[in-house]
Write an enzyme that holds these catalytic residues in place. Structure first.
Site, PDB file in Angstrom:
ATOM      1  N   CYS A   1     -29.187 -15.380   0.135  1.00 25.77           N
ATOM      2  CA  CYS A   1     -29.880 -16.350   1.130  1.00 25.77           C
ATOM      3  C   CYS A   1     -30.629 -15.670   2.251  1.00 25.77           C
ATOM      4  O   CYS A   1     -30.714 -14.532   2.008  1.00 25.77           O
ATOM      5  CB  CYS A   1     -28.568 -17.377   1.661  1.00 25.77           C
ATOM      6  SG  CYS A   1     -27.720 -18.418   0.434  1.00 25.77           S
TER       7      CYS A   1
ATOM      8  N   LEU B   1     -30.170 -19.266  -2.196  1.00 27.94           N
ATOM      9  CA  LEU B   1     -30.276 -18.931  -3.616  1.00 27.94           C
ATOM     10  C   LEU B   1     -28.684 -18.972  -4.045  1.00 27.94           C
ATOM     11  O   LEU B   1     -27.640 -18.294  -3.572  1.00 27.94           O
ATOM     12  CB  LEU B   1     -30.345 -17.196  -3.783  1.00 27.94           C
ATOM     13  CG  LEU B   1     -30.448 -16.811  -4.851  1.00 27.94           C
ATOM     14  CD1 LEU B   1     -31.545 -17.314  -5.784  1.00 27.94           C
ATOM     15  CD2 LEU B   1     -30.320 -14.921  -5.186  1.00 27.94           C
TER      16      LEU B   1
ATOM     17  N   ASN C   1     -25.644 -15.371   4.886  1.00 28.37           N
ATOM     18  CA  ASN C   1     -26.322 -14.759   3.698  1.00 28.37           C
ATOM     19  C   ASN C   1     -25.308 -13.590   3.117  1.00 28.37           C
ATOM     20  O   ASN C   1     -24.802 -12.515   3.852  1.00 28.37           O
ATOM     21  CB  ASN C   1     -27.306 -14.164   4.240  1.00 28.37           C
ATOM     22  CG  ASN C   1     -28.315 -12.945   3.211  1.00 28.37           C
ATOM     23  OD1 ASN C   1     -27.979 -13.462   1.824  1.00 28.37           O
ATOM     24  ND2 ASN C   1     -28.656 -11.974   3.682  1.00 28.37           N
TER      25      ASN C   1
ATOM     26  N   GLU D   1     -22.102 -12.260  -0.099  1.00 27.34           N
ATOM     27  CA  GLU D   1     -21.035 -12.554  -0.855  1.00 27.34           C
ATOM     28  C   GLU D   1     -19.688 -12.096  -0.451  1.00 27.34           C
ATOM     29  O   GLU D   1     -19.788 -10.953   0.194  1.00 27.34           O
ATOM     30  CB  GLU D   1     -21.370 -12.178  -2.305  1.00 27.34           C
ATOM     31  CG  GLU D   1     -22.491 -12.378  -3.109  1.00 27.34           C
ATOM     32  CD  GLU D   1     -22.812 -13.781  -3.477  1.00 27.34           C
ATOM     33  OE1 GLU D   1     -21.763 -14.575  -3.236  1.00 27.34           O
ATOM     34  OE2 GLU D   1     -23.884 -14.088  -3.674  1.00 27.34           O
TER      35      GLU D   1
ATOM     36  N   ASP E   1     -17.564 -19.577  -0.970  1.00 28.02           N
ATOM     37  CA  ASP E   1     -16.964 -18.358  -0.080  1.00 28.02           C
ATOM     38  C   ASP E   1     -17.867 -18.623   1.416  1.00 28.02           C
ATOM     39  O   ASP E   1     -16.956 -18.341   2.555  1.00 28.02           O
ATOM     40  CB  ASP E   1     -17.665 -17.021  -0.432  1.00 28.02           C
ATOM     41  CG  ASP E   1     -18.911 -16.875  -0.623  1.00 28.02           C
ATOM     42  OD1 ASP E   1     -19.916 -17.973  -0.729  1.00 28.02           O
ATOM     43  OD2 ASP E   1     -19.302 -15.721  -0.996  1.00 28.02           O
TER      44      ASP E   1
ATOM     45  N   ILE F   1     -36.864   1.653 -15.475  1.00 27.55           N
ATOM     46  CA  ILE F   1     -37.910   1.715 -15.266  1.00 27.55           C
ATOM     47  C   ILE F   1     -38.620   3.154 -16.176  1.00 27.55           C
ATOM     48  O   ILE F   1     -37.911   4.129 -16.118  1.00 27.55           O
ATOM     49  CB  ILE F   1     -38.259   2.313 -13.627  1.00 27.55           C
ATOM     50  CG1 ILE F   1     -38.101   1.076 -13.063  1.00 27.55           C
ATOM     51  CG2 ILE F   1     -39.666   3.054 -13.711  1.00 27.55           C
ATOM     52  CD1 ILE F   1     -39.403   0.192 -12.794  1.00 27.55           C
TER      53      ILE F   1
ATOM     54  N   GLY G   1     -26.329   1.129  -8.747  1.00 18.34           N
ATOM     55  CA  GLY G   1     -25.549   1.947  -8.539  1.00 18.34           C
ATOM     56  C   GLY G   1     -25.718   2.835  -7.112  1.00 18.34           C
ATOM     57  O   GLY G   1     -25.302   3.939  -6.718  1.00 18.34           O
TER      58      GLY G   1
END
Length: 638
Positions: free
Chosen positions: A2, A53, A78, A80, A103, A294, A373
């Site tokens: 968010c 989001l 904003n 998780e 959450d 990519i 990663g």
């Protein structure tokens, strides 16, 4: 997840400009295109905004700003919280009832139960603000590693904050003038260590930090989390096989924990060890996880191997689908202004565009969450500077005069070859003391060379300010028992990651409505990695040794032990060729010269010497371009 924005004005009791707050929310709508909302407490001078989001609890019960039952506590959040299910169970046993399954609601009730002490219970990525109407206090905090951004401004009439600087500019708040010292930092490191931003009154909330604001003023500021390397480390003494198995288990737990979602999850897959390891663990729970990579045209011209063949090999080995994004100089040139606008800061790394391109393709495929990663090199080693640091034992004992001689000799080597560049970089500043040498590994230009580019006014304004000052202050706080490698990794984790890698990873993903998660920065994994002895991280010229041993049962040998590659672009070639006209258009323009920041003749000389291979100034030139583009985006338009 968010975007958040808010203010605490001292104009208490007056009519609050709702339109201002709505404009600020609109400015970061890309971070949360699913829905938005605002909260106003005019009597207290509080305004909170949120753009969502939807990832966990897609129902209206997950909407924000979120209130408790009596509306005495309000949150905008904003990120998780990966352990929110466990925390919700704990709260339920204490008699707390929940309206939904988000959450965000868990955070709200945690605050009601534990106050600011709630922070030590969280494992996640977050930036949030909680308005406590009873106490008349605004409590704001940022996650331990700074995965999620948080900017704030202490203006003449109060306190404002947001996930992005561009939203602050909509709040009719004076953001200050251009911060010359910050520009000096961006040009030294290509990112700005510490709290500075290009605006003098806008600051970054440090990773693992929190504030309490009362009557629109900051009344309390503290670090709620300290990196484990800042304490006295106790290294694990287990045998190598056992330690490799533990490494696998910690990484597996981190990845699986971060798969919590009510929407589809995908993953970056560069073909390097870190992203491949994350995908290998994620595939155990999501066998057909969609991966993205990519195809950077001619990336091997930078002296690094091409990623695409390795990414293809890993995808085939793990039997996961792989989508490829092709990137070239023309596309990058078209998107450069967009990159700087979304970043809010003049971060001079084309890798940011790669994140945006992959995230955009993921979003087009219905994916809102990507696993990355990022962080593996910063926990387990892997950068060339880690190996260079370990080699210091062969020459650091030399007298200063001898070290200075070696530095002068290597600085005269041909910079057009990767070997010449790396030797020059390795011994640049060899005559300095240990702390100064550590910081020097992160710089892209010698301070005296950079100083020659500045106008007299620029030099007068920055005075004795040093770009490396925040890092040196940080090193002063570390335990004397820390090894040099631990110290360098601490710099990576405290500065390089949050101020650079994580900033562009978050901003460029969220620019297209995609959240990027970083399992290597799971709290338990961070604490575990800090306990691994140096020689099992960097073993000779083999970086990330223990992680490589851990991944041998899961990935092809040639992928695990391949040469290190970056996530960027062949910028040195592009600057001299495809981007050369754009370089001169920007750095030779009247607008650029009229800013009075840089000496035109010195800039022209730098460009010419770089083209002839006399110096390796590619990233300095690109940084200057990014600074000019930033000024056009954020100064000229106001």
């Amino acid at each position: 997840m968010c975007g958040i924005v808010g203010f605490y004005t001292d104009k208490i009791g007056q009519v609050v400009d709702v339109a201002e707050l709505e404009k600020a929310v609109d400015a970061i709508n890309h971070r949360g295109p699913d829905e938005s909302g605002i909260y106003i407490d005019g009597e207290s001078g509080i305004g909170l905004g949120h753009t969502r989001l939807s990832i966990i609890d897609l129902s209206p019960t997950g909407s924000q700003p979120m209130y408790d039952d009596d509306q005495s506590t309000v949150i905008v959040f904003n990120g998780e919280i990966y352990n929110f299910v466990e925390l919700a169970s704990e709260l339920s046993h204490l008699g707390v009832s929940f309206r939904g399954s988000s959450d965000t609601e868990v955070l709200l009730h945690l605050y009601r139960k534990y106050g600011v002490e709630m922070l030590s219970r969280l494992n996640g990525i977050f930036a949030f603000a909680i308005w406590d109407k009873t106490k008349k206090e605004l409590f704001v905090a940022r996650d331990a590693m700074g995965v999620k951004p948080f900017y704030y401004c202490k203006g003449e009439h109060g306190f404002s904050f947001s996930s992005e600087i561009k939203a602050l500019s909509q709040l009719n708040q004076d953001l200050g003038s251009l911060d010359f010292s910050a520009i000096n930092q961006y040009l030294s490191f290509i990112w700005s260590p510490g709290e500075r931003t290009p605006f003098s009154k806008v600051k970054k909330l440090s990773p693992g930090s929190a504030l309490v604001v009362k009557e629109s003023k900051i009344v309390k500021s503290w670090n709620w989390y300290e990196l484990p390397v800042k304490g006295v480390l106790k290294h694990i003494t287990a045998n190598e096989d056992s330690l490799a198995e533990k490494t696998t288990n910690y990484l597996r737990c981190a990845v699986h924990r971060q798969l919590v979602s009510d929407v589809k999850i995908g993953a970056f897959l560069s073909g390097g060890l870190d992203s491949s390891a994350v995908v290998a663990m994620a595939r155990e729970r999501i066998p057909d996880i969609q991966c993205f990579t990519i195809d950077g045209a001619n990336a091997n011209e930078e002296g690094m191997p091409d990623d695409l063949p390795y990414a293809t090999q890993v995808a085939k080995h793990l039997n996961v689908p792989l989508s490829v994004v092709c990137v070239d100089a023309e596309q990058m040139l078209m998107d450069l202004e967009e990159m700087i606008y979304q970043l809010d800061e003049p971060l001079a790394d084309p890798a940011a565009l790669n994140v945006m391109y992959i995230s955009r393709l993921a979003q087009e495929n219905g994916i809102k969450v990507l696993l990355s990663g990022a962080g593996g090199d910063d926990l387990f080693t892997g950068y060339r500077r880690h190996y260079a640091l370990m080699l210091e034992r062969w020459w650091s004992w030399l007298p200063i005069g001898a070290r200075s001689g070696v530095s002068k000799y290597t600085s005269s080597l041909n910079r057009s070859s990767p070997l010449g560049r790396r030797l020059a970089k390795m011994f640049d500043g060899a005559e300095k003391d240990e702390k100064e040498r550590l910081v020097n590994y992160f710089k892209w230009i010698n301070p005296s060379d950079l100083d020659s580019l500045y106008t007299d006014n620029f030099k007068r304004v920055i005075g004795e300010s040093r770009a490396e000052e925040p890092i040196l202050d940080f090193l002063d706080q570390m335990s004397p028992s820390c090894s040099r490698l631990d110290r360098m990794l601490a710099i990576e984790q405290r500065f390089f990651l949050p101020e650079h890698n994580l900033t562009y990873t978050d901003k460029m993903g969220m620019a297209v409505g995609v959240e990027v998660r970083v399992p290597f920065l799971d709290m338990d994994l961070i604490e575990f990695a800090a306990q691994i002895p140096d020689h099992l991280k960097q073993k000779g010229n083999c970086g990330k040794w223990i992680l490589k041993k851990a991944m041998e049962p899961h990935l092809p040998h040639e992928v695990i032990y391949r040469s290190k590659s970056g996530f960027g672009a062949p910028l040195r070639t592009w600057i001299k060729n495809e981007l050369s006209s754009r370089v001169r258009d920007l750095l030779g323009s009247q607008r650029f010269q009229e800013r009075g920041l840089f000496e035109p003749k010195a800039i022209e000389s730098l460009i010419e010497r770089n083209e002839k291979g006399q110096v390796d100034a590619t990233y300095t030139i690109f940084s200057l371009m990014c600074v000019e583009i930033w000024c056009r985006c954020f100064l000229d338009c106001n």
